[in-house]
Design a protein around this motif. Structure first.
Motif, PDB file in Angstrom:
ATOM      1  N   ARG A  78      43.576 -31.642 -21.169  1.00 56.85           N
ATOM      2  CA  ARG A  78      44.738 -31.215 -20.386  1.00 56.85           C
ATOM      3  C   ARG A  78      44.371 -30.796 -18.958  1.00 56.85           C
ATOM      4  O   ARG A  78      45.218 -30.826 -18.068  1.00 56.85           O
ATOM      5  CB  ARG A  78      45.467 -30.070 -21.083  1.00 56.85           C
ATOM      6  N   GLU A 124      50.556 -32.561 -13.983  1.00 59.50           N
ATOM      7  CA  GLU A 124      51.124 -31.937 -15.187  1.00 59.50           C
ATOM      8  C   GLU A 124      51.641 -32.953 -16.201  1.00 59.50           C
ATOM      9  O   GLU A 124      52.400 -32.589 -17.110  1.00 59.50           O
ATOM     10  CB  GLU A 124      52.243 -30.947 -14.817  1.00 59.50           C
ATOM     11  N   HIS A 129      51.223 -32.044 -19.753  1.00 62.87           N
ATOM     12  CA  HIS A 129      51.955 -30.846 -20.162  1.00 62.87           C
ATOM     13  C   HIS A 129      53.446 -31.126 -20.367  1.00 62.87           C
ATOM     14  O   HIS A 129      54.202 -30.225 -20.738  1.00 62.87           O
ATOM     15  CB  HIS A 129      51.770 -29.735 -19.121  1.00 62.87           C
ATOM     16  N   HIS A 130      53.852 -32.356 -20.094  1.00 64.62           N
ATOM     17  CA  HIS A 130      55.254 -32.726 -20.240  1.00 64.62           C
ATOM     18  C   HIS A 130      55.461 -33.812 -21.291  1.00 64.62           C
ATOM     19  O   HIS A 130      56.487 -34.497 -21.293  1.00 64.62           O
ATOM     20  CB  HIS A 130      55.812 -33.203 -18.893  1.00 64.62           C
TER      21      HIS A 130
END
Length: 305
Positions: free
Chosen positions: A43, A16, A19-20
């Motif tokens: 992503r 992730e 996504h951060h």
């Protein structure tokens, strides 16, 4: 205070991670451009399952490094030097405006695909802590053979060294290293023998691809992997991007060069914190910390103070 941007290598990836990222238009533009070049949303490369692939890891690291650095630059944090460990070198070159993000994306994808294809199993990397370069080189020379080749890879710190080669050969080096007094000697979760002559065919392929791309003189000093020197020319950067996969990385020397250039603050692009930890442990009178997501105002205040 003069700043250096550091871009981590393979092994720092986290699920992730894309996504951060810091929420900012500059970061979103990087993700969009890479997705357009790849033909799929970049992503998806940061899922736990995807990160089992060298290809996904290297693309995710490129995206994370460039996106974060561009957010910093557009917000007023200007580096005087950039340095990237292994795959991080491509992000460093993009941020220095020596190569376009689209071309770097194509190179990284090709590089990773060839790495996976050449050594699907039986080879990789191992880390040694507590022995110096002379000691490790002696062990490697004593163990390496035509059937089980082993090479000195990265010199991350004076007594933190990575070796590359066959699993069986490296296990023998690790065993002897422990007998010699190494504090840590273990295989790393990397399935490719990066930064050694075994990958010379990939370096040749990268050189051929780079000839068709526009490489420019950098806007910031680019510090090379192979020779740990300040590079200010397009030719020097192209050579380093192609050759670093088949040569050891002198990372400690590279960060020392940044300090010699006057850098007193080192910012490590996400994910991870290994590079900034090494700087704090091995260079005196400097600050180093990883850039993490969170409050943009707090982040920039710390980076510019």
């Amino acid at each position: 205070m003069k700043v250096a941007f550091l871009f981590p290598g393979q092994g720092s990836q986290e699920p992730e991670m894309l996504h951060h990222l810091i929420s900012h238009r500059a970061a979103e533009e990087v993700l969009q451009e890479m997705s357009q070049t790849l033909g799929f949303d970049v992503r998806v490369a940061d899922s736990e399952n995807a990160l089992k692939s060298t290809i996904s890891i290297q693309l995710a690291l490129l995206a994370s490094g460039v996106a974060t650095a561009r957010v910093l630059i557009q917000s007023g944090v200007q580096p005087i030097a950039v340095a990237g460990l292994s795959i991080g070198a491509f992000a460093a070159a993009v941020v220095a405006e020596a190569i376009s993000l689209s071309d770097a994306t194509k190179l990284v994808r090709s590089r990773a695909e060839e790495m996976e294809m050449m050594y699907p199993s039986g080879y990789g990397l191992a880390a040694l802590i507590g022995l110096n370069e002379t000691q490790v080189s002696g062990l490697v020379k004593a163990v390496s053979s035509e059937t089980d080749p082993v090479f000195v890879g990265n010199i991350n710190a004076p007594r933190q060294i990575v070796i590359a080669g066959s699993i069986d050969g490296m296990k023998e080096v690790l065993s002897r290293a422990v007998e010699l007094g190494a504090r840590k000697a273990e295989l790393l979760p990397v399935s490719v023998p990066s930064h050694c002559p075994l990958l010379q065919p990939i370096a040749k392929s990268l050189r051929e691809q780079l000839r068709s791309m526009q490489i420019r003189d950098p806007q910031f000093v680019y510090i090379s992997n192979v020779k740990a020197r300040a590079i200010r020319s397009a030719v020097g950067i192209a050579t380093d991007l192609a050759d670093n996969i088949a040569h050891g990385v002198r990372w400690h020397d590279a960060t020392s060069v940044a300090q010699e250039l006057g850098c007193q603050r080192f910012l490590e692009m996400p994910p991870g914190h290994a590079s900034s930890d090494l700087v704090r442990e091995n260079l005196s009178e400097v600050e180093a910390f990883p850039v993490v997501s969170g409050s943009i105002d707090r982040l920039f205040k710390r980076a510019q103070s």
